[in-house]
Design an enzyme around this catalytic site. Structure first.
Site, mmCIF file in Angstrom:
data_model
loop_
_atom_site.group_PDB
_atom_site.id
_atom_site.type_symbol
_atom_site.label_atom_id
_atom_site.label_comp_id
_atom_site.label_asym_id
_atom_site.label_seq_id
_atom_site.Cartn_x
_atom_site.Cartn_y
_atom_site.Cartn_z
ATOM 1 C CD GLU A 278 -61.268 -22.037 -56.702
ATOM 2 O OE1 GLU A 278 -60.424 -21.231 -56.539
ATOM 3 O OE2 GLU A 278 -60.861 -23.088 -56.346
ATOM 4 C CD1 TRP B 246 -60.423 -20.342 -52.777
ATOM 5 C CD2 TRP B 246 -58.759 -19.215 -51.711
ATOM 6 N NE1 TRP B 246 -59.667 -21.304 -52.272
ATOM 7 C CE2 TRP B 246 -58.468 -20.642 -51.595
ATOM 8 C CE3 TRP B 246 -57.812 -18.457 -50.953
ATOM 9 C CZ2 TRP B 246 -57.604 -21.188 -50.558
ATOM 10 C CZ3 TRP B 246 -56.977 -18.910 -50.023
ATOM 11 C CH2 TRP B 246 -56.644 -20.317 -50.094
ATOM 12 C CD1 TRP C 9 -37.740 -9.111 -50.859
ATOM 13 C CD2 TRP C 9 -37.971 -10.865 -52.302
ATOM 14 N NE1 TRP C 9 -38.959 -9.759 -50.753
ATOM 15 C CE2 TRP C 9 -38.982 -10.856 -51.477
ATOM 16 C CE3 TRP C 9 -37.855 -11.878 -53.241
ATOM 17 C CZ2 TRP C 9 -39.936 -11.808 -51.410
ATOM 18 C CZ3 TRP C 9 -39.233 -13.027 -53.217
ATOM 19 C CH2 TRP C 9 -39.949 -12.794 -52.232
ATOM 20 C CG ASN D 190 -56.195 -19.729 -60.090
ATOM 21 O OD1 ASN D 190 -55.742 -18.666 -59.718
ATOM 22 N ND2 ASN D 190 -56.202 -20.832 -59.531
ATOM 23 C CD1 TRP E 254 -43.783 -10.772 -51.567
ATOM 24 C CD2 TRP E 254 -45.576 -9.672 -52.183
ATOM 25 N NE1 TRP E 254 -44.059 -10.180 -50.546
ATOM 26 C CE2 TRP E 254 -45.563 -9.445 -50.832
ATOM 27 C CE3 TRP E 254 -46.572 -9.081 -52.643
ATOM 28 C CZ2 TRP E 254 -46.143 -8.567 -50.073
ATOM 29 C CZ3 TRP E 254 -47.513 -8.086 -52.293
ATOM 30 C CH2 TRP E 254 -47.030 -7.888 -50.883
ATOM 31 C CD1 TRP F 294 -49.764 -10.820 -57.219
ATOM 32 C CD2 TRP F 294 -47.751 -11.851 -57.452
ATOM 33 N NE1 TRP F 294 -49.695 -10.908 -58.508
ATOM 34 C CE2 TRP F 294 -48.311 -11.660 -58.513
ATOM 35 C CE3 TRP F 294 -46.670 -12.454 -57.226
ATOM 36 C CZ2 TRP F 294 -47.616 -11.722 -59.795
ATOM 37 C CZ3 TRP F 294 -45.636 -12.556 -58.564
ATOM 38 C CH2 TRP F 294 -46.195 -12.166 -59.402
HETATM 39 P P1 FAD Z 1 -63.594 -19.172 -61.676
HETATM 40 O O1 FAD Z 1 -62.571 -20.297 -61.450
HETATM 41 O O2 FAD Z 1 -64.715 -19.465 -62.473
HETATM 42 O O3 FAD Z 1 -63.746 -18.706 -60.537
HETATM 43 C C1 FAD Z 1 -65.069 -17.965 -60.083
HETATM 44 C C2 FAD Z 1 -64.783 -16.530 -59.302
HETATM 45 O O4 FAD Z 1 -64.114 -17.177 -58.174
HETATM 46 C C3 FAD Z 1 -63.805 -15.764 -59.916
HETATM 47 O O5 FAD Z 1 -64.464 -15.111 -61.115
HETATM 48 C C4 FAD Z 1 -63.242 -14.840 -58.901
HETATM 49 O O6 FAD Z 1 -64.080 -14.024 -58.461
HETATM 50 C C5 FAD Z 1 -63.136 -16.187 -57.564
HETATM 51 N N1 FAD Z 1 -61.781 -16.588 -57.452
HETATM 52 C C6 FAD Z 1 -61.375 -17.829 -58.056
HETATM 53 N N2 FAD Z 1 -60.218 -17.991 -57.754
HETATM 54 C C7 FAD Z 1 -59.700 -17.237 -56.895
HETATM 55 C C8 FAD Z 1 -58.612 -16.943 -56.067
HETATM 56 N N3 FAD Z 1 -57.521 -17.773 -56.061
HETATM 57 N N4 FAD Z 1 -58.405 -15.851 -55.365
HETATM 58 C C9 FAD Z 1 -59.642 -15.050 -55.167
HETATM 59 N N5 FAD Z 1 -60.897 -15.071 -56.090
HETATM 60 C C10 FAD Z 1 -60.912 -16.237 -56.738
HETATM 61 N N6 FAD Z 1 -58.505 -13.057 -59.159
HETATM 62 C C11 FAD Z 1 -59.115 -11.876 -59.206
HETATM 63 O O7 FAD Z 1 -60.315 -11.852 -59.194
HETATM 64 N N7 FAD Z 1 -58.359 -10.388 -59.039
HETATM 65 C C12 FAD Z 1 -57.207 -10.675 -59.014
HETATM 66 O O8 FAD Z 1 -56.515 -9.452 -58.786
HETATM 67 C C13 FAD Z 1 -56.332 -11.609 -58.898
HETATM 68 N N8 FAD Z 1 -55.110 -11.897 -58.799
HETATM 69 C C14 FAD Z 1 -54.509 -12.892 -58.748
HETATM 70 C C15 FAD Z 1 -52.880 -12.953 -58.668
HETATM 71 C C16 FAD Z 1 -52.302 -14.051 -58.632
HETATM 72 C C17 FAD Z 1 -50.923 -14.371 -58.275
HETATM 73 C C18 FAD Z 1 -53.110 -15.611 -58.468
HETATM 74 C C19 FAD Z 1 -52.437 -16.799 -58.688
HETATM 75 C C20 FAD Z 1 -54.488 -15.314 -58.761
HETATM 76 C C21 FAD Z 1 -55.059 -14.149 -58.746
HETATM 77 N N9 FAD Z 1 -56.448 -14.242 -58.774
HETATM 78 C C22 FAD Z 1 -57.078 -12.844 -58.854
HETATM 79 C C23 FAD Z 1 -57.453 -15.550 -58.821
HETATM 80 C C24 FAD Z 1 -57.650 -16.215 -59.800
HETATM 81 O O9 FAD Z 1 -56.581 -15.978 -60.663
HETATM 82 C C25 FAD Z 1 -58.796 -15.483 -60.716
HETATM 83 O O10 FAD Z 1 -59.979 -15.202 -60.042
HETATM 84 C C26 FAD Z 1 -59.110 -16.390 -61.938
HETATM 85 O O11 FAD Z 1 -58.315 -16.901 -62.771
HETATM 86 C C27 FAD Z 1 -60.640 -15.945 -62.551
HETATM 87 O O12 FAD Z 1 -60.952 -16.632 -63.437
HETATM 88 P P2 FAD Z 1 -62.603 -16.921 -63.595
HETATM 89 O O13 FAD Z 1 -63.369 -15.921 -63.249
HETATM 90 O O14 FAD Z 1 -62.772 -17.803 -64.888
HETATM 91 O O15 FAD Z 1 -62.528 -17.964 -62.440
#
Ligand code: FAD
Length: 482
Positions: free
Chosen positions: A281, A284, A312, A347, A365, A388
């Site tokens: 993650e 990502w 759109w 997420n 979006w 997005w």
């Molecule tokens: P955990 O599951 O603990 O993941 C650990 C770390 O991995 C996160 O803290 C984050 O740094 C990274 N991560 C996890 N999932 C993703 C992902 N899909 N994409 C990129 N990094 C990820 N994340 C952001 O940090 N900033 C944003 O602006 C952002 N916008 C989003 C917009 C949309 C539409 C979606 C679907 C997802 C977005 N995310 C974003 C990804 C994700 O939702 C969050 O990183 C996550 O919910 C953070 O929770 P956590 O730290 O407990 O995640």
């Protein structure tokens, strides 16, 4: 390079003391160290200003950084203006010999650091960029044609194949103090809202700063990691790290996360699958940042040009209902209210609400991305638009166009007892679990018992699911054929 001339360390999205290559270099040089943060709303290259929620986080994080610097004999100087002007002026003022910073591998930031380097060259002051924001710099992962990778799995495999990144650096024990230097007052920057003060939910939900970031990571790897691969999809459980805003502001580095995760996996091989999933993650985030390096206008431009002609809809009322969590779909409304209150959203729910906006409502979006940009404390220049575009189908490695999340089934699957919905949509707290994700099918008696009057204290769905899905598929078909 021992020197009595001060060494300036320019902090940006790296508000930490440990594993901070630029600070480490300055501290070990033996020179007096001046730590500097610039609120740069002037450099023309930095087109995107911060949203409200990230401004709030920045203020708290700078306070935390000030306190940790003080503990090792340093201070944080705050200045405002275009980075090249501010740094050149400060370097002249204190007769600095060196300026160091951690590079942010994104076009606007690189343009700014080019200006800083040029200004310092004119003054004959050393300019020292370091690598510290990513596991691997984007330039190190290229296709044969010299492009970045557009599909996550091979990208992540390449990173894993490169082996461990450099070990994280320790926190400097002591900084040689510099003479006192004028600094702005943080409160004059007006980063925090006052009238109205909407940040109560953020204060309640978060403790910004490096210490808390480290604690969150430790906590996750000690206990919550068990079952992470499944629990991370459940908004009704506390199954994720909640590290994202800390990572966004560089209160913890990806290398620190990498090493902590690797260490935990070696100690507890039975949890290696969960730990590796967690690490991917973080991958990502890395992928999104690499994408942004290649596509600086990721928040504006469809990665797939076929989407430029996408039909759109403009529907201000529907957009507003979505923003306010008043769509009549409990899981969507819960997510949007969680976001408004706490500055984050789970997420899984982010995917559901994004799909709802883009597919059921057929709203561009970019509208959703902008709203998230303003309201998320983890709003990230790479991850936000990349995700997005992923949901919309216009992005790299995007979700297939025919995947239209069903908000009812998503709710039933990932919040089966309605715990998440009850928390954020209290109007529905007394609905039976089997009805909570579609209260409109409840009988008048069931609604009465739960104290719900659809259209009065909770909205009826603003669009019927089947209709929304069919309309979306039709619109997407025109794009695929176009
Ligand atoms: P955990 O599951 O603990 O993941 C650990 C770390 O991995 C996160 O803290 C984050 O740094 C990274 N991560 C996890 N999932 C993703 C992902 N899909 N994409 C990129 N990094 C990820 N994340 C952001 O940090 N900033 C944003 O602006 C952002 N916008 C989003 C917009 C949309 C539409 C979606 C679907 C997802 C977005 N995310 C974003 C990804 C994700 O939702 C969050 O990183 C996550 O919910 C953070 O929770 P956590 O730290 O407990 O995640």
């Amino acid at each position: 390079m021992t020197d009595s001339h001060p060494h300036i360390v320019w902090f940006r999205d790296d508000l930490r003391l440990s594993d901070h290559p630029a600070l480490h270099a300055a501290a070990t040089s033996g020179a007096p160290v001046i730590c500097l943060y610039i609120l740069d709303e002037k450099s023309a290259a930095l087109k995107r200003t911060m949203g409200g929620a990230t401004r709030w986080w920045l203020a708290q994080s700078l306070r935390a950084l000030q306190a940790s610097l003080q503990a090792i004999g340093g201070t944080l100087v705050l200045r405002r203006g275009a980075a090249a002007d501010v740094i050149a002026a400060l370097a002249r003022e204190v007769d600095a010999a060196h300026v160091s910073w951690n590079e942010i591998a994104q076009a606007p930031e690189l343009m700014v650091t080019d200006q800083v380097t040029a200004a310092l060259a004119d003054l004959n002051v050393g300019a020292h960029p370091y690598h510290g924001d990513l596991l691997v710099p984007p330039a190190a992962i290229r296709t044969k044609e010299g492009r970045g990778l557009r599909v996550f799995t091979p990208f992540w495999k390449r990173i894993l194949a490169m082996g461990d990144p450099a070990k994280p650096l320790p926190t400097p024990k002591k900084l040689v103090p510099a003479p006192e230097i004028a600094s702005d007052n943080l409160s004059d920057w007006k980063l925090e809202p006052t009238r109205p003060d909407w940040a109560g939910g953020l204060r309640e939900s978060w403790t910004p700063g490096e210490a808390k970031a480290q604690q969150q990571l430790r906590q996750l790897l000690k206990a919550a990691i068990v079952g992470y691969a499944t629990n991370r999809d459940r908004p009704d459980r506390e199954g994720t790290s909640r590290l994202s805003p800390h990572v966004r502001f560089g209160e913890i580095s990806p290398r620190q996360v990498w090493y902590a995760a690797r260490f935990a996996a070696a100690e507890h091989p039975q949890h290696a699958t969960d730990i590796n999933k967690f690490l991917s993650e973080v991958g990502w985030r890395e992928f999104s940042r690499h994408l942004l390096f290649d596509v600086p206008d990721l928040a504006e431009r469809n990665l797939q040009p076929s989407f430029d002609a996408f039909p759109w809809r403009t529907d201000r009322a529907a957009l507003r209902a979505w923003q306010l969590g008043q769509t009549g779909y409990p899981i969507v409304d819960a997510g949007m209210r969680e976001l408004w209150h706490s500055g984050v959203m789970h997420n899984r729910v982010r995917m559901v609400v994004a799909s709802f906006l883009v597919k059921h409502l057929l709203i561009d979006w970019r509208e959703g991305e902008k709203w998230f940009w303003d309201t998320l404390v983890d709003a990230d220049a790479g991850s936000n638009p990349a995700n997005w575009q992923w949901v919309a189908g216009s992005g790299a490695d995007a979700a297939p166009y025919f995947r239209v999340f069903n908000p009812i089934l998503q709710g039933e699957k990932f919040d089966p007892d309605g715990i998440y919905v009850r928390r954020w949509v209290p109007e529905l707290k007394d609905m039976p679990s089997k009805l909570i994700h579609q209260p409109w099918i409840a009988s008048p008696l069931e609604l009465k018992r739960a104290g719900v009057t659809l259209g009065t204290n909770y909205p009826a769905p603003i669009i019927e699911h089947k209709l929304g899905r069919e309309r979306a598929l039709k619109a997407y078909a025109t794009t695929r054929n176009g």
